[in-house]
Design an enzyme around this catalytic site. Structure first.
Site, short mmCIF file in Angstrom:
data_model
loop_
_atom_site.label_atom_id
_atom_site.label_comp_id
_atom_site.label_asym_id
_atom_site.label_seq_id
_atom_site.Cartn_x
_atom_site.Cartn_y
_atom_site.Cartn_z
N LYS A 137 18.65 14.97 -9.60
CA LYS A 137 17.88 14.31 -8.54
C LYS A 137 17.81 15.19 -7.30
O LYS A 137 16.77 15.32 -6.66
CB LYS A 137 18.52 12.94 -8.20
CG LYS A 137 18.29 11.90 -9.30
CD LYS A 137 19.13 10.63 -9.14
CE LYS A 137 18.90 9.71 -10.34
NZ LYS A 137 19.71 8.50 -10.35
N GLN A 153 24.44 5.88 -7.36
CA GLN A 153 24.37 6.13 -8.79
C GLN A 153 25.23 5.11 -9.54
O GLN A 153 26.39 4.89 -9.19
CB GLN A 153 24.85 7.56 -9.10
CG GLN A 153 24.69 7.99 -10.54
CD GLN A 153 23.23 8.04 -11.00
OE1 GLN A 153 22.32 8.34 -10.26
NE2 GLN A 153 23.01 7.73 -12.28
N ASP A 167 15.60 2.74 -5.64
CA ASP A 167 15.76 2.34 -7.04
C ASP A 167 15.03 1.02 -7.34
O ASP A 167 14.85 0.66 -8.50
CB ASP A 167 17.24 2.12 -7.37
CG ASP A 167 17.92 3.37 -7.92
OD1 ASP A 167 17.29 4.10 -8.69
OD2 ASP A 167 19.11 3.57 -7.59
N1 GUN Z 1 22.22 4.87 -13.69
C1 GUN Z 1 21.41 4.93 -14.77
N2 GUN Z 1 20.12 4.86 -14.39
C2 GUN Z 1 20.12 4.75 -13.05
C3 GUN Z 1 19.08 4.65 -12.08
O1 GUN Z 1 17.88 4.62 -12.38
N3 GUN Z 1 19.49 4.57 -10.80
C4 GUN Z 1 20.80 4.56 -10.44
N4 GUN Z 1 21.09 4.45 -9.14
N5 GUN Z 1 21.79 4.65 -11.32
C5 GUN Z 1 21.43 4.75 -12.62
#
Ligand code: GUN
Length: 280
Positions: free
Chosen positions: A49, A93, A116
């Site tokens: 990211k 995350q 998100d």
């Molecule tokens: N863990 C797995 N997929 C995601 C996501 O799309 N966002 C976040 N913050 N954590 C994740």
């Protein structure tokens, strides 16, 4: 002959467009990324990211917290980031270590920085059809379907998996596009009976070879969200690709299908958040 949907190529074109937009902003968008603990998969996702942000002119600030971080300390970091005007997006995350409530943490993110789209306020806006942010994986899938001119209205869409991250919001977005939706999960009896009815089949379970050739209707569109490893350690999805692919009209590969588009949508949402906060 099936068309293999190229998420990597589509992601590249989105990236160029996002980079062109941030290049002319006087204040670039900024994303805070919080990683708690040392789960190697989460570490990789966070690094990816940050790399995506750098390539697109988005500032990313990482907060790496130890595995024994207390919930209250994470909540006070979020409070601080919520108040910082230079931060547009806040991403925690998932999963979080045991002992920290994901629900509490998600609810503590300022909804205008919730890139998100996991906060209950944003989930509500998605459910009522008026979202300010689209959840990244479902939005990436819609972008792929649109890029290949795949019609959703009137189609029977079968979603396998009901997670808050993928299955539930994907179902809502497909419904918003006038699909007819069936959601399947671990307690659904006779899964093949239902998947065979799908014009558009989306699977996000995390079990390799779950979807076999006999479970797919001739000419269906198949979207595979999962990221599993096969016996040789190579990435694979839920779909038994070699068996299913010849029956489909369109299919996503793993890797190189949904994954790159999920990453793009985080950048889109961070740009949206910056604009929401008046950056231009
Ligand atoms: N863990 C797995 N997929 C995601 C996501 O799309 N966002 C976040 N913050 N954590 C994740």
């Amino acid at each position: 002959m099936a068309v293999i949907m190229d998420g990597r190529a589509l992601a590249r074109s989105y990236k160029e467009r996002i980079a062109a937009q941030t290049a002319v902003m006087s204040h670039p968008p900024a994303l805070a990324v919080i990683l708690v603990g040392n789960d190697p998969a989460s570490r990789t996702y966070v690094t990816n990211k940050e790399k995506d942000c750098a390539e697109c002119g988005i500032i990313s600030k990482e907060y790496a917290l130890s595995v024994d971080t207390k919930e209250e300390d994470l909540l006070s970091l979020l409070e601080k980031l919520n108040r910082q005007p230079e931060i547009d997006g806040v991403l925690v995350q998932l999963p979080l270590p045991a002992g920290i409530s994901e629900d509490k943490v998600i609810a503590a993110i300022n909804p205008s920085k919730d890139v998100d789209a996991f906060h209950p306020y944003n989930v509500g806006l998605i459910a009522t059809g008026n979202p300010q942010f689209l959840p990244c994986t479902p939005a990436g899938i819609l972008a792929l379907l649109d890029a290949y001119s795949i019609e959703i209205a009137g189609k029977h869409c079968v979603m396998v998996g009901r997670s808050n991250i993928v299955g539930k919001p994907m179902s809502l977005l497909l419904l918003g596009r006038n699909g007819t939706i069936t959601i399947c999960h671990s307690q659904t009896p006779d899964l093949p009976h239902i998947t065979r009815m799908a014009d558009i089949l989306v699977t996000a379970v995390g079990r390799r070879d779950l979807i076999t050739g006999s479970m797919v209707k001739e000419g269906a569109v198949v979207v595979d969200v999962a990221m599993n490893r096969d016996e040789n350690g190579k990435f694979c999805g839920d779909v038994l690709f070699d068996e299913v692919m010849p029956k489909t009209s369109f299919i996503t590969p793993v890797p190189g299908g949904v994954g790159p588009m999920t990453r793009i949508m985080l950048l889109e949402n961070t740009l949206t958040a910056a604009r929401l906060h008046g950056k231009a």
